[in-house]
Design a protein around this motif. Sequence first.
Motif, mmCIF file in Angstrom:
data_model
loop_
_atom_site.group_PDB
_atom_site.id
_atom_site.type_symbol
_atom_site.label_atom_id
_atom_site.label_comp_id
_atom_site.label_asym_id
_atom_site.label_seq_id
_atom_site.Cartn_x
_atom_site.Cartn_y
_atom_site.Cartn_z
ATOM 1 N N SER A 1 0.455 -1.096 -5.420
ATOM 2 C CA SER A 1 -0.413 -1.399 -6.552
ATOM 3 C C SER A 1 0.399 -1.352 -7.844
ATOM 4 O O SER A 1 1.424 -0.666 -7.931
ATOM 5 C CB SER A 1 -1.580 -0.409 -6.625
ATOM 6 O OG SER A 1 -1.116 0.905 -6.830
ATOM 7 N N LEU A 2 -0.067 -2.060 -8.854
ATOM 8 C CA LEU A 2 0.660 -2.149 -10.116
ATOM 9 C C LEU A 2 0.787 -0.801 -10.828
ATOM 10 O O LEU A 2 1.788 -0.535 -11.487
ATOM 11 C CB LEU A 2 -0.037 -3.143 -11.044
ATOM 12 C CG LEU A 2 0.455 -4.591 -10.995
ATOM 13 C CD1 LEU A 2 -0.475 -5.497 -11.786
ATOM 14 C CD2 LEU A 2 1.875 -4.705 -11.523
ATOM 15 N N ASP A 3 -0.226 0.042 -10.706
ATOM 16 C CA ASP A 3 -0.181 1.325 -11.398
ATOM 17 C C ASP A 3 0.641 2.367 -10.658
ATOM 18 O O ASP A 3 0.809 3.493 -11.123
ATOM 19 C CB ASP A 3 -1.588 1.858 -11.665
ATOM 20 C CG ASP A 3 -2.384 2.101 -10.385
ATOM 21 O OD1 ASP A 3 -1.809 2.009 -9.280
ATOM 22 O OD2 ASP A 3 -3.592 2.373 -10.487
ATOM 23 N N GLY A 4 1.164 2.000 -9.491
ATOM 24 C CA GLY A 4 2.000 2.913 -8.724
ATOM 25 C C GLY A 4 1.255 3.940 -7.909
ATOM 26 O O GLY A 4 1.863 4.777 -7.256
ATOM 27 N N ARG A 5 -0.087 3.884 -7.921
ATOM 28 C CA ARG A 5 -0.861 4.905 -7.214
ATOM 29 C C ARG A 5 -0.831 4.710 -5.706
ATOM 30 O O ARG A 5 -0.807 5.692 -4.952
ATOM 31 C CB ARG A 5 -2.302 4.883 -7.701
ATOM 32 C CG ARG A 5 -3.176 5.926 -7.020
ATOM 33 C CD ARG A 5 -4.598 5.918 -7.553
ATOM 34 N NE ARG A 5 -5.430 6.886 -6.849
ATOM 35 C CZ ARG A 5 -6.727 7.074 -7.086
ATOM 36 N NH1 ARG A 5 -7.343 6.358 -8.013
ATOM 37 N NH2 ARG A 5 -7.410 7.974 -6.400
ATOM 38 N N TYR A 6 -0.859 3.444 -5.266
ATOM 39 C CA TYR A 6 -0.982 3.187 -3.830
ATOM 40 C C TYR A 6 0.201 2.386 -3.289
ATOM 41 O O TYR A 6 0.764 1.524 -3.974
ATOM 42 C CB TYR A 6 -2.257 2.377 -3.536
ATOM 43 C CG TYR A 6 -3.534 3.032 -3.956
ATOM 44 C CD1 TYR A 6 -4.029 4.157 -3.288
ATOM 45 C CD2 TYR A 6 -4.275 2.534 -5.032
ATOM 46 C CE1 TYR A 6 -5.210 4.758 -3.678
ATOM 47 C CE2 TYR A 6 -5.459 3.128 -5.422
ATOM 48 C CZ TYR A 6 -5.927 4.246 -4.745
ATOM 49 O OH TYR A 6 -7.095 4.841 -5.132
#
Length: 411
Positions: free
Chosen positions: A349-354
Motif C-alpha cells: 500500500s502507498l502509506d506503507g501499512r500493508y
Amino acid sequence: MNYLHDCSNVLKKFVVALAFFIPVNEALAQKEDMQKYLYVGRSPKDRDGFRELKPSLEVHDINNNHKLVKVIPLPASVMNIRGIFANAKTHRLYISHYGTMKGGETGYILCMDLLSNKVLWHKKYASAVDRGTITPDGATIFMPSGEDTPTDYFYVIDAKTGQEKVDSRVHVAPRTHNTICSPDNTKVFMSAFGTKMDHNWLHVVDARTAKTIRRIGPCFGTVRPFTINGKATLAFINVNKLIGFNVGDVATGKILFTANVPEPYALPADVRNATFCHGIAMANQEKEVWVVDQKSYGLHVFDVSGLPLKAPAWKQFIKTNQGNEKDKQGNFLYGPKAIYGQPGWIMGSLDGRYLYIETGEIIDVMEKKITGYLKGANGKYTHSRFAVEVDFKDGQVVSCGDQFVVGGLSR
C-alpha cells in the motif's frame, strides 16, 4: 515580571506549536477523505487454479478492510498478465499480457482510463512483454520484450498513444524481464536473464535519453525481482541460489553487501541455480527489506537502517499459509484451501501499512503478522502478482502506487 515573562514565552511556544499542528491535522484529514483502492489483475493462463478465471480488475476498498467493491471486466483476449502500472497525472492504468494461455512469444499492452474504466487502446508489439514501468510524468513506458524470447531490448513507448519509438529501443541483454522507474523521473532500472556471461547484472538507464548509464554487479547469481530506495541510490536485488538479496550502489555499480538468512532457513551448499527467493519489498520508512522464501514458505524481514555503511541484519521470519502437506492429487494443502501455490511476489500500500502477498495474505507491516486476505469475485482467496493502489479524492485520481514496493517517504 518573571511570571509574566514566563507566561509570554509559554504563549509564544503554544502559538508556534499550533501553527505546525493545524497543517498536520489538515493533511491527515485529506488522507482520510481519500478513497483508497487496490486494483488486482486477474486473467486465465495454463496453470491449475487460473484456467477458469475471467479477465478482470478486482477492486478492493483498502479503507474498508479490503472488501471487494467492484469488478471491471477486461477484453476476453487479455490472458497471462505480466505486469500492471498506473499514473495519477494521466489517470491511466496499463496491463501488459501475452494474449495466450501458454508461452511468451507475443505481447500486448492495454491502456484504460481510471475515471471511466474504458479501454483507450490495446496494442500488439513486435515481441513479447513483461513487467514494464511508466515515468512519473506519465509520458513514457519502458517495457521488456519478454523473458522467454531471445530479444535483448526494452521498448520505449509513448504512453498516450501506445506507439513504440523503434529507434529508441534500449538494448541490454537477452530475455528482458523487470523494470522500475525512479520516483524522481531520472533513472530506469532494467533486468534481463541474459546469457551465461551477463545474467548477473542490473542495468541503469537515463529515463530522458534512454541511454545506459551503468550496470550494477556482478550479483551473486541471476538477477530476479528487485527494488530501489526512494532516492534511487541503492538497489536491492533477489538472485538465484540465494535466500536473501544483494545491495547495489547505484552511483558506482558495485555490490555493497550480500544479505543471507540464518539457519535453518539457508539453502544447502549443493543447491543448483534455483529460484527460492522471488519477491522483495522496502518497508517501514526504508528501515526494512522483506523477501520471499519459497523453501520455508514465508517472508524474511531485514533491518537495513544502517546502509550504506552497515550490512543488512536479519530480524525475523513470518510464515505464510503455504505448507508442505499435499492432497491425493498432489496439490499443496495450506491455510485457506482456496489459495493456490506458494508466494512469489510482494506488493504494498502507498502509506506503507500493508504488504500484499501473491497468495492473498494481507500483512500489517508494523505488527509483522497476517491480518486478513484478499478475496476475489469467485469467492476464493486471491492469487495474483499484479496489484496497484489507486487513490481518489472528489472523483479525481490523486495518487497511484506501484507493482514493486519501492522505497520512499510514505513507506
